[in-house]
Design an enzyme around this catalytic site. Structure first.
Site, PDB file in Angstrom:
ATOM      1  N   GLY A 142      -9.606  14.982  19.872  1.00 63.85           N
ATOM      2  CA  GLY A 142      -8.815  15.789  20.560  1.00 63.85           C
ATOM      3  C   GLY A 142      -9.075  16.228  21.900  1.00 63.85           C
ATOM      4  O   GLY A 142      -9.785  15.262  22.766  1.00 63.85           O
TER       5      GLY A 142
ATOM      6  N   GLY B 250      -6.700   8.693  28.901  1.00 63.23           N
ATOM      7  CA  GLY B 250      -7.106   9.690  29.617  1.00 63.23           C
ATOM      8  C   GLY B 250      -6.330  10.053  30.839  1.00 63.23           C
ATOM      9  O   GLY B 250      -6.069  11.046  31.125  1.00 63.23           O
ATOM     10  N   ASP B 251      -5.742   9.085  31.509  1.00 64.35           N
ATOM     11  CA  ASP B 251      -5.203   8.966  32.638  1.00 64.35           C
ATOM     12  C   ASP B 251      -3.625   9.770  32.291  1.00 64.35           C
ATOM     13  O   ASP B 251      -3.256  10.694  33.188  1.00 64.35           O
ATOM     14  CB  ASP B 251      -4.647   7.744  33.219  1.00 64.35           C
ATOM     15  CG  ASP B 251      -6.107   6.899  33.547  1.00 64.35           C
ATOM     16  OD1 ASP B 251      -7.036   7.524  33.868  1.00 64.35           O
ATOM     17  OD2 ASP B 251      -5.991   5.720  33.520  1.00 64.35           O
TER      18      ASP B 251
HETATM   19  N1  LIG Z   1      -6.526   7.490  18.829  1.00 64.96           N
HETATM   20  C1  LIG Z   1      -6.102   8.645  19.183  1.00 64.96           C
HETATM   21  N2  LIG Z   1      -5.235   9.431  18.535  1.00 64.96           N
HETATM   22  C2  LIG Z   1      -4.747  10.561  19.052  1.00 64.96           C
HETATM   23  N3  LIG Z   1      -4.780  10.884  20.165  1.00 64.96           N
HETATM   24  C3  LIG Z   1      -5.511  10.196  21.268  1.00 64.96           C
HETATM   25  C4  LIG Z   1      -6.435   8.998  20.600  1.00 64.96           C
HETATM   26  N4  LIG Z   1      -6.953   8.349  21.805  1.00 64.96           N
HETATM   27  C5  LIG Z   1      -6.838   9.160  22.876  1.00 64.96           C
HETATM   28  N5  LIG Z   1      -5.881  10.270  22.441  1.00 64.96           N
HETATM   29  C6  LIG Z   1      -5.430  11.447  23.142  1.00 64.96           C
HETATM   30  O1  LIG Z   1      -5.571  11.152  24.418  1.00 64.96           O
HETATM   31  C7  LIG Z   1      -6.569  12.105  25.270  1.00 64.96           C
HETATM   32  C8  LIG Z   1      -7.398  11.359  26.174  1.00 64.96           C
HETATM   33  O2  LIG Z   1      -8.025  10.082  25.504  1.00 64.96           O
HETATM   34  P1  LIG Z   1      -9.513   9.866  25.992  1.00 64.96           P
HETATM   35  O3  LIG Z   1     -10.442  11.010  25.524  1.00 64.96           O
HETATM   36  O4  LIG Z   1      -9.882   8.714  25.059  1.00 64.96           O
HETATM   37  O5  LIG Z   1      -9.677   9.386  27.211  1.00 64.96           O
HETATM   38  P2  LIG Z   1     -10.545   8.472  28.379  1.00 64.96           P
HETATM   39  O6  LIG Z   1     -11.934   8.516  27.535  1.00 64.96           O
HETATM   40  O7  LIG Z   1     -10.599   9.308  29.582  1.00 64.96           O
HETATM   41  O8  LIG Z   1      -9.822   7.497  28.429  1.00 64.96           O
HETATM   42  P3  LIG Z   1      -9.470   6.378  30.045  1.00 64.96           P
HETATM   43  O9  LIG Z   1     -10.318   6.898  30.927  1.00 64.96           O
HETATM   44  O10 LIG Z   1      -9.508   5.064  29.344  1.00 64.96           O
HETATM   45  O11 LIG Z   1      -8.103   6.735  30.284  1.00 64.96           O
HETATM   46  C9  LIG Z   1      -7.286  12.707  23.934  1.00 64.96           C
HETATM   47  O12 LIG Z   1      -7.923  13.945  24.490  1.00 64.96           O
HETATM   48  C10 LIG Z   1      -6.398  12.415  22.676  1.00 64.96           C
HETATM   49  O13 LIG Z   1      -5.736  13.774  22.954  1.00 64.96           O
HETATM   50 MG   LIG Z   2     -10.924   8.622  31.658  1.00 63.44          MG
END
Ligand SMILES: Nc1ncnc2c1ncn2[C@@H]1O[C@H](COP(=O)(O)OP(=O)(O)OP(=O)(O)O)[C@@H](O)[C@H]1O
Ligand SMILES: [Mg+2]
Length: 314
Positions: free
Chosen positions: A231, A257-258
């Site tokens: 989350g 994340g973006d």
């Molecule tokens: N497998 C998943 N199931 C449900 N929601 C997800 C999932 N993966 C990502 N999310 C949603 O997307 C948000 C961002 O994902 P994450 O934390 O992986 O970003 P990140 O690590 O910055 O990724 P990136 O830098 O590759 O874009 C999470 O907080 C969640 O709400």
């Molecule tokens: Mg990121």
């Protein structure tokens, strides 16, 4: 208007395999796609897909084939001429969703290129509500690139300067937080751990909230901490909100994340309260994870499932 800077854009090649990746062997791909990428461009694609005005600033050589991929996105761009070509980033997807990424370094920017980029961001930021500084800093720019951009934008526009969001990692994030007081940061648990020098276990959400709270408001205005499938947390001076991600079948989590940052900014710009902006961030992140490659989710892609958000004391 939401302006983004992508200092180190990339041509994102995503290859889907029919069988799991085997190191050292020859395998054929089941599918492939190519998107203009880099975190600021990803954010701009999502913002534009929601019908909100956006402008993406990036370094771009006149003869770079990246320009065609960029054009296909339909977003408004400001290219600052440089000599080298945008790098390619490779994503390899196993049938079970396991993702392997290979990121190249990108062209080296000279001092004039860097100054040109900073000047272009300052000009593009007039009348913007948000400026998003996202992704890695290219070779030659120095880890203080975002510090310089933030200082120049605030210097030029004063009280009318946009609020500034930073989504990066390592030294560039460290420098921005230490010296430029961004209005928003969007670390994942690894970036938060690296930034604070303390471990961040995503299964202990309250400990992560306490860790992020050490930065807010002293070092940053607000922290949107994303925790993948667990989350996300929104930490403001007033409160901490914790959201539980909806259950989805992930296809490619690259760019989640973006998309979640874009979702947050869209809701915040529309005047939504913090807990709803957090929910919107998570809807966009989940939608991105269900789409192939770094395909940008549109409002039609958003899942409608309930996303529980709880206020926890800080
Ligand atoms: N497998 C998943 N199931 C449900 N929601 C997800 C999932 N993966 C990502 N999310 C949603 O997307 C948000 C961002 O994902 P994450 O934390 O992986 O970003 P990140 O690590 O910055 O990724 P990136 O830098 O590759 O874009 C999470 O907080 C969640 O709400
Ligand atoms: Mg990121």
């Amino acid at each position: 208007m939401i302006v983004t800077l992508t200092a180190n854009p990339s041509l994102d090649r995503s290859i889907t395999l029919a069988a799991p990746l085997r190191h050292g062997e020859v395998q054929s791909a089941a599918a492939a796609r190519e998107d203009a990428g880099g975190k600021g461009i990803n954010v701009a694609r999502v913002v534009s897909g929601a019908g909100v005005a956006t402008r993406a600033v990036l370094p771009l050589a006149v003869d770079d084939p990246f320009a065609a991929a960029l054009e296909a996105t339909g977003i408004e761009t400001v290219g600052v001429p440089i000599v080298g070509h945008a790098r390619a980033n490779l994503t390899i997807l196993d049938p079970d969703g396991t993702t392997t990424k290979l990121n190249l370094a990108g062209p080296v920017l000279g001092a004039d290129d860097v100054q040109g980029l900073i000047d272009a961001v300052v000009t593009a930021s007039e009348d913007a509500r948000w400026l998003v500084l996202a992704g890695s800093v290219p070779p030659g720019a120095g880890p203080d690139l975002y510090v310089r951009v933030i200082a120049a934008v605030r210097d030029r526009w004063g009280d009318a300067a946009p609020r500034i969001a930073v989504d990066t990692s390592g030294e560039a994030l460290h420098e921005a937080v230490a010296h430029a007081h961004p209005d928003l940061i969007k670390p994942n648990e690894h970036e938060l751990a690296e930034l604070t020098g303390s471990p961040a276990d995503p299964s202990d959400v309250e400990a992560i909230a306490r860790l992020a709270a050490t930065l807010v408001p002293l070092r940053v205005g607000t922290a949107l901490v994303t925790l993948g499938a667990t989350g996300a947390l929104l930490v403001t001076e007033a409160a901490v909100w914790s959201g539980i991600a909806p259950r989805i079948v992930p296809v490619s989590t690259v760019g989640a994340g973006d998309s979640s940052l874009a979702g947050y900014l869209l809701a915040e710009s529309a005047g939504r309260p913090p807990e709803e902006s957090l929910r919107h961030a998570m809807r966009y992140g989940a939608a991105a994870a269900t789409l192939p490659g770094t395909q940008a989710p549109t409002p039609e892609d958003l899942i409608t499932a309930d996303i529980p958000v709880q206020r926890i004391p800080r």
